[in-house]
Design a protein around this motif. Structure first.
Motif, short mmCIF file in Angstrom:
data_model
loop_
_atom_site.label_atom_id
_atom_site.label_comp_id
_atom_site.label_asym_id
_atom_site.label_seq_id
_atom_site.Cartn_x
_atom_site.Cartn_y
_atom_site.Cartn_z
N GLN A 277 0.83 -1.21 0.00
CA GLN A 277 0.00 0.00 0.00
C GLN A 277 0.87 1.26 0.00
O GLN A 277 0.59 2.21 -0.72
N ASN A 278 1.91 1.25 0.83
CA ASN A 278 2.84 2.39 0.85
C ASN A 278 4.04 2.18 -0.06
O ASN A 278 4.87 3.10 -0.21
N PHE A 279 4.17 0.97 -0.66
CA PHE A 279 5.24 0.64 -1.62
C PHE A 279 6.64 0.80 -1.04
O PHE A 279 7.58 1.11 -1.76
N ARG A 280 6.79 0.58 0.25
CA ARG A 280 8.10 0.62 0.91
C ARG A 280 8.59 -0.83 1.07
O ARG A 280 8.56 -1.39 2.15
N MET A 281 9.05 -1.41 -0.01
CA MET A 281 9.40 -2.82 0.00
C MET A 281 10.62 -3.11 0.87
O MET A 281 10.72 -4.18 1.48
N GLY A 282 11.55 -2.19 0.93
CA GLY A 282 12.72 -2.40 1.78
C GLY A 282 12.35 -2.46 3.25
O GLY A 282 12.79 -3.36 3.98
N TYR A 283 11.52 -1.52 3.68
CA TYR A 283 11.11 -1.51 5.08
C TYR A 283 10.21 -2.70 5.39
O TYR A 283 10.31 -3.30 6.46
N ALA A 284 9.35 -3.07 4.45
CA ALA A 284 8.50 -4.25 4.65
C ALA A 284 9.34 -5.52 4.78
O ALA A 284 9.04 -6.41 5.58
N SER A 285 10.42 -5.61 4.01
CA SER A 285 11.31 -6.77 4.11
C SER A 285 12.01 -6.81 5.47
O SER A 285 12.19 -7.89 6.06
N ALA A 286 12.42 -5.65 5.97
CA ALA A 286 13.03 -5.61 7.31
C ALA A 286 12.04 -6.06 8.37
O ALA A 286 12.40 -6.79 9.30
N LEU A 287 10.79 -5.63 8.24
CA LEU A 287 9.75 -6.09 9.16
C LEU A 287 9.55 -7.60 9.07
O LEU A 287 9.36 -8.27 10.09
N SER A 288 9.62 -8.14 7.86
CA SER A 288 9.45 -9.58 7.67
C SER A 288 10.54 -10.37 8.37
O SER A 288 10.27 -11.39 9.02
N TRP A 289 11.78 -9.90 8.26
CA TRP A 289 12.87 -10.61 8.92
C TRP A 289 12.83 -10.44 10.43
O TRP A 289 13.24 -11.34 11.17
N MET A 290 12.33 -9.33 10.89
CA MET A 290 12.14 -9.19 12.33
C MET A 290 11.07 -10.15 12.83
O MET A 290 11.22 -10.77 13.90
N LEU A 291 10.01 -10.32 12.05
CA LEU A 291 8.98 -11.30 12.40
C LEU A 291 9.57 -12.71 12.41
O LEU A 291 9.25 -13.52 13.30
N PHE A 292 10.43 -13.01 11.44
CA PHE A 292 11.09 -14.32 11.40
C PHE A 292 11.92 -14.54 12.67
O PHE A 292 11.88 -15.64 13.27
N LEU A 293 12.65 -13.54 13.10
CA LEU A 293 13.47 -13.69 14.32
C LEU A 293 12.59 -13.88 15.55
O LEU A 293 12.91 -14.70 16.43
N ILE A 294 11.48 -13.17 15.62
CA ILE A 294 10.57 -13.31 16.77
C ILE A 294 10.01 -14.73 16.83
O ILE A 294 10.00 -15.37 17.89
N ILE A 295 9.55 -15.24 15.69
CA ILE A 295 9.00 -16.60 15.65
C ILE A 295 10.08 -17.63 16.00
O ILE A 295 9.82 -18.60 16.72
N ALA A 296 11.31 -17.41 15.50
CA ALA A 296 12.39 -18.35 15.80
C ALA A 296 12.70 -18.38 17.29
O ALA A 296 12.90 -19.46 17.87
N VAL A 297 12.74 -17.22 17.92
CA VAL A 297 13.02 -17.16 19.36
C VAL A 297 11.91 -17.83 20.16
O VAL A 297 12.16 -18.63 21.08
N VAL A 298 10.66 -17.52 19.82
CA VAL A 298 9.53 -18.12 20.54
C VAL A 298 9.52 -19.63 20.36
O VAL A 298 9.29 -20.39 21.32
N THR A 299 9.80 -20.10 19.16
CA THR A 299 9.84 -21.55 18.90
C THR A 299 10.96 -22.21 19.69
O THR A 299 10.77 -23.30 20.25
N ALA A 300 12.13 -21.57 19.75
CA ALA A 300 13.26 -22.13 20.49
C ALA A 300 12.94 -22.22 21.98
O ALA A 300 13.25 -23.22 22.64
N VAL A 301 12.32 -21.17 22.52
CA VAL A 301 11.95 -21.19 23.95
C VAL A 301 10.93 -22.28 24.23
O VAL A 301 11.03 -23.02 25.21
#
Length: 310
Positions: A277-301
């Motif tokens: 919607q805002n066409f900020r693909m770089g920032y959206a990709s950074a958000l995606s990888w942050m989400l990946f890290l959050i899920i990885a940490v929660v899964t590991a715990v």
């Protein structure tokens, strides 16, 4: 004689066909595996690494590939100063903390009851599983009507019970997220019931019979046999439910579109807003990888907690 045998062997080697049976089998296997392999590379591996690259760039999607500009860690630095990101993370955590244990607990209770006390078990399995396989559009449409602030059955029931000013539900910043949580719990109970029923059928009846002969009560059999034996099933459901809760998108998109005032906005929907919607693909990709890290940490715990408990 030796030279004659060598010549014969050389001629036989030259006459040996290239497409031997082994090579034919290998070629057929590669031909069958190639479409799947290409699909994984094109639709999985390439987007994964391309999104990692984009997270270090600034890219307006409308400008095409030529508009990609490398900015280093600027997107990640901006992410940690983004109030909307923290709000969506908070909403996601509230959603996950409530929907995962509540839906699992209710599903477990119904599974135990269906497994031990209820006739027509297969019928109830289907009845409870239908909401899970129903399309999100249909579910969202039904609950939009149910939660309508003025003419919805839910508020009409509350007013008939004496509540003069019932919640506006999907139109309220205080109750919109709770309405989505209610829908998610209702929709996910059937899946938990089916998985728990599958786990209950694997517990040997001999264990219950032996415990009953030894004088164990129903409650003791439940705590000493049923719960420990369902440990792997509970762990499987908890991991899949946690991951699914952090990927929630469809209910938010169809019911509230992240509103009102970002009160129901979650991480995946925020990524969608920034990217498409805002066409900020770089920032959206950074958000995606942050989400990946959050899920990885929660899964590991969760994994470590499961190993200690079971």
């Amino acid at each position: 004689m030796a030279s004659v045998s060598r010549d014969t062997g050389a001629v036989a080697a030259r006459r040996r066909p290239f497409w031997t049976n082994r090579r034919k089998e290998a070629a057929i296997g590669i031909a069958f595996a190639a479409p799947e392999f290409l699909g994984i590379v094109l639709l999985g591996v390439f987007p994964l690494f391309f999104s990692l690259y984009l997270s270090f760039t600034e890219w307006n999607l409308v400008g095409g590939l030529k508009a990609i500009r490398f900015v280093g860690l600027d997107n990640y630095a901006a992410l940690f100063h983004d109030k909307t990101f923290y709000l969506t993370l908070k909403n996601n955590l509230i959603y996950s903390v409530i929907t995962v244990p509540v839906s699992m607990f209710i599903g477990f209770v119904f599974a135990v009851l269906i497994h031990s006390k209820v006739y027509l078990r297969d019928y109830f399995k289907v009845v409870f599983f239908i909401p899970y396989i129903a399309t999100t559009v249909a579910v969202a449409t039904v609950f939009s009507a149910l939660f309508h602030p003025s003419s919805g059955p839910v508020n009409n029931l509350l007013m008939s019970l004496g509540i003069a000013d019932p919640p506006r539900w999907l139109g309220s910043t205080d109750y919109a997220l709770w309405a989505i949580i209610i829908v998610a719990v209702w929709q996910g109970i059937g899946y938990n019931i089916v998985i728990y029923l599958a786990g209950l059928t694997t517990i040997p009846e001999d264990l219950y019979e032996a415990a009953e002969i030894d004088g164990a009560s129903w409650l003791q059999r439940f705590y000493r046999i049923t719960l420990p034996m369902l440990g792997p099933t509970t762990f499987f459901l908890s991991i899949t439910a946690i991951v699914a809760s952090f990927k929630v998108f469809d209910l938010v998109a169809f019911l509230t579109e992240g509103g009102p005032n970002n009160s129901t906005n979650v991480l995946v929907y925020y990524i969608f807003e920034e990217g498409f919607q805002n066409f900020r693909m770089g920032y959206a990709s950074a958000l995606s990888w942050m989400l990946f890290l959050i899920i990885a940490v929660v899964t590991a715990v969760t994994w470590k907690a499961q190993k200690k408990q079971f």
